[in-house]
Write a protein that holds these residues in place. Sequence first.
Motif, mmCIF file in Angstrom:
data_model
loop_
_atom_site.group_PDB
_atom_site.id
_atom_site.type_symbol
_atom_site.label_atom_id
_atom_site.label_comp_id
_atom_site.label_asym_id
_atom_site.label_seq_id
_atom_site.Cartn_x
_atom_site.Cartn_y
_atom_site.Cartn_z
ATOM 1 N N ASN A 88 1.258 20.221 13.872
ATOM 2 C CA ASN A 88 0.173 21.126 14.143
ATOM 3 C C ASN A 88 -0.099 21.998 13.709
ATOM 4 O O ASN A 88 -1.419 22.852 13.717
ATOM 5 N N HIS A 89 0.843 23.094 13.012
ATOM 6 C CA HIS A 89 0.362 24.761 12.741
ATOM 7 C C HIS A 89 -0.098 24.433 11.019
ATOM 8 O O HIS A 89 -1.576 24.509 10.926
ATOM 9 N N LEU A 90 0.116 22.734 10.401
ATOM 10 C CA LEU A 90 -0.627 22.462 9.025
ATOM 11 C C LEU A 90 -2.263 21.578 9.161
ATOM 12 O O LEU A 90 -3.047 22.576 8.902
ATOM 13 N N LEU A 91 -2.394 21.506 10.382
ATOM 14 C CA LEU A 91 -3.110 20.985 10.956
ATOM 15 C C LEU A 91 -4.178 22.216 11.524
ATOM 16 O O LEU A 91 -5.437 22.166 10.803
ATOM 17 N N HIS A 92 -3.724 22.976 12.310
ATOM 18 C CA HIS A 92 -4.926 23.926 12.192
ATOM 19 C C HIS A 92 -4.999 25.035 11.365
ATOM 20 O O HIS A 92 -6.590 25.298 11.473
ATOM 21 N N GLU A 93 -3.989 25.201 10.253
ATOM 22 C CA GLU A 93 -4.774 25.828 9.222
ATOM 23 C C GLU A 93 -5.129 25.748 7.708
ATOM 24 O O GLU A 93 -6.459 26.438 7.386
ATOM 25 N N SER A 94 -5.321 23.995 7.923
ATOM 26 C CA SER A 94 -6.057 23.741 6.754
ATOM 27 C C SER A 94 -7.170 22.197 7.226
ATOM 28 O O SER A 94 -8.267 22.668 6.192
ATOM 29 N N ASP A 95 -7.761 22.136 8.472
ATOM 30 C CA ASP A 95 -8.092 21.457 9.058
ATOM 31 C C ASP A 95 -9.173 22.102 9.097
ATOM 32 O O ASP A 95 -10.056 22.422 10.139
ATOM 33 N N THR A 96 -10.575 22.504 8.214
ATOM 34 C CA THR A 96 -11.580 23.340 8.021
ATOM 35 C C THR A 96 -12.472 22.888 8.290
ATOM 36 O O THR A 96 -13.582 23.428 9.190
ATOM 37 N N LEU B 264 -7.266 15.786 8.307
ATOM 38 C CA LEU B 264 -6.924 15.890 7.079
ATOM 39 C C LEU B 264 -7.453 15.628 5.604
ATOM 40 O O LEU B 264 -6.868 14.812 5.591
ATOM 41 N N SER B 265 -8.120 16.320 5.024
ATOM 42 C CA SER B 265 -9.089 15.187 3.853
ATOM 43 C C SER B 265 -7.694 15.542 3.128
ATOM 44 O O SER B 265 -7.260 16.400 2.885
ATOM 45 N N LYS B 266 -8.071 14.753 1.586
ATOM 46 C CA LYS B 266 -7.310 15.101 0.275
ATOM 47 C C LYS B 266 -7.795 16.368 -0.039
ATOM 48 O O LYS B 266 -6.940 17.226 -0.777
ATOM 49 N N ALA B 267 -8.891 16.712 0.462
ATOM 50 C CA ALA B 267 -9.285 17.645 -0.253
ATOM 51 C C ALA B 267 -9.076 19.312 0.046
ATOM 52 O O ALA B 267 -8.767 20.267 0.169
ATOM 53 N N GLU B 268 -8.670 18.897 1.631
ATOM 54 C CA GLU B 268 -8.027 20.023 2.829
ATOM 55 C C GLU B 268 -6.912 20.365 2.140
ATOM 56 O O GLU B 268 -6.189 21.122 2.212
ATOM 57 N N ILE B 269 -6.366 19.040 2.090
ATOM 58 C CA ILE B 269 -4.355 19.194 1.599
ATOM 59 C C ILE B 269 -4.640 20.499 0.376
ATOM 60 O O ILE B 269 -3.794 21.457 0.329
ATOM 61 N N ASN C 168 -5.717 23.654 0.003
ATOM 62 C CA ASN C 168 -4.214 24.716 0.833
ATOM 63 C C ASN C 168 -3.017 24.261 0.240
ATOM 64 O O ASN C 168 -1.631 24.206 1.608
ATOM 65 N N TRP C 169 -3.168 24.062 -0.844
ATOM 66 C CA TRP C 169 -1.552 22.437 -1.341
ATOM 67 C C TRP C 169 -0.511 24.407 -1.138
ATOM 68 O O TRP C 169 0.505 23.692 -0.605
ATOM 69 N N ASN C 170 -0.899 25.027 -1.034
ATOM 70 C CA ASN C 170 0.758 26.600 -1.560
ATOM 71 C C ASN C 170 1.075 26.405 0.485
ATOM 72 O O ASN C 170 2.490 26.654 0.352
ATOM 73 N N MET C 171 -0.220 26.148 1.202
ATOM 74 C CA MET C 171 1.121 26.211 2.896
ATOM 75 C C MET C 171 1.499 24.845 2.582
ATOM 76 O O MET C 171 2.675 24.882 3.276
ATOM 77 N N PHE C 172 1.444 24.017 2.178
ATOM 78 C CA PHE C 172 2.009 22.714 2.649
ATOM 79 C C PHE C 172 2.861 22.956 1.482
ATOM 80 O O PHE C 172 4.085 21.987 1.254
ATOM 81 N N VAL C 173 3.354 23.379 0.196
ATOM 82 C CA VAL C 173 4.734 23.325 -0.970
ATOM 83 C C VAL C 173 5.770 23.863 -0.134
ATOM 84 O O VAL C 173 7.125 23.840 0.085
ATOM 85 N N GLY C 174 5.385 25.153 0.491
ATOM 86 C CA GLY C 174 5.665 25.995 1.547
ATOM 87 C C GLY C 174 6.558 25.136 2.889
ATOM 88 O O GLY C 174 7.639 26.283 3.805
ATOM 89 N N SER C 175 6.248 24.016 3.298
ATOM 90 C CA SER C 175 6.527 23.302 4.576
ATOM 91 C C SER C 175 7.636 22.784 4.573
ATOM 92 O O SER C 175 7.577 21.954 3.644
ATOM 93 N N ASP D 49 -0.023 5.910 0.683
ATOM 94 C CA ASP D 49 -1.722 5.338 0.647
ATOM 95 C C ASP D 49 -2.547 5.754 1.771
ATOM 96 O O ASP D 49 -3.213 6.387 1.532
ATOM 97 N N GLU D 50 -1.919 6.897 2.845
ATOM 98 C CA GLU D 50 -2.711 7.680 3.367
ATOM 99 C C GLU D 50 -3.493 8.170 3.313
ATOM 100 O O GLU D 50 -3.854 8.947 3.495
ATOM 101 N N LEU D 51 -3.268 8.893 2.185
ATOM 102 C CA LEU D 51 -4.196 10.367 1.008
ATOM 103 C C LEU D 51 -4.628 9.824 0.243
ATOM 104 O O LEU D 51 -6.089 10.177 -0.051
#
Length: 165
Positions: free
Chosen positions: A120-128, A134-139, A142-149, A163-165
């Motif tokens: 939920n945190h990743l979605l809230h912070e990245s879902d512009t 989340l689209s591939k572009a949104e991920i 915000n790659w640094n947030m996902f890499v640190g998650s 496939d889902e990406l």
Amino acid sequence: MLARDERRFRVADQDGDSMATREELTAFLHPEEFPHMRDIVVAETLEDLDKNKDGYVQVEEYIADLYSEEPGEEEPAWVQTERQQFREFRDLNKDGRLDGSEVGYWVLPPSQDQPLVEANHLLHESDTDKDGRLSKAEILNNWNMFVGSQATNYGEDLTRHHDEL
């Protein structure tokens, strides 16, 4: 303080004998660890923060417990973040103040599913575009947030084909 301690002791003293067993003493000293002490923890927190004695915690009372403003000093960014946290996450009914149930949810939150909280945190912070997805572009933006998650196994899961990406 004596009246406060007596009130807490009465709640901790489950057998009502006015003597503390080891368990009751532990409940008295660490009430946040005992479900039957929840209401006393909430009441004490509310009493400590509610400076105007209206039965609620306003944002200024909440902030005053965390930060003492110095004359002429600009409010630090972390205090502004705490104000936002109060409005967005602590004030659940959005009435501008915390009642007893909101204080309880804040100081003794229900046990949480950590992976769900992180997702939920990743979605809230990245879902512009705030579409709940989340689209591939949104991920990638915000790659640094996902890499640190922990939710992505600290980036390991991002290197695999999905496939889902």
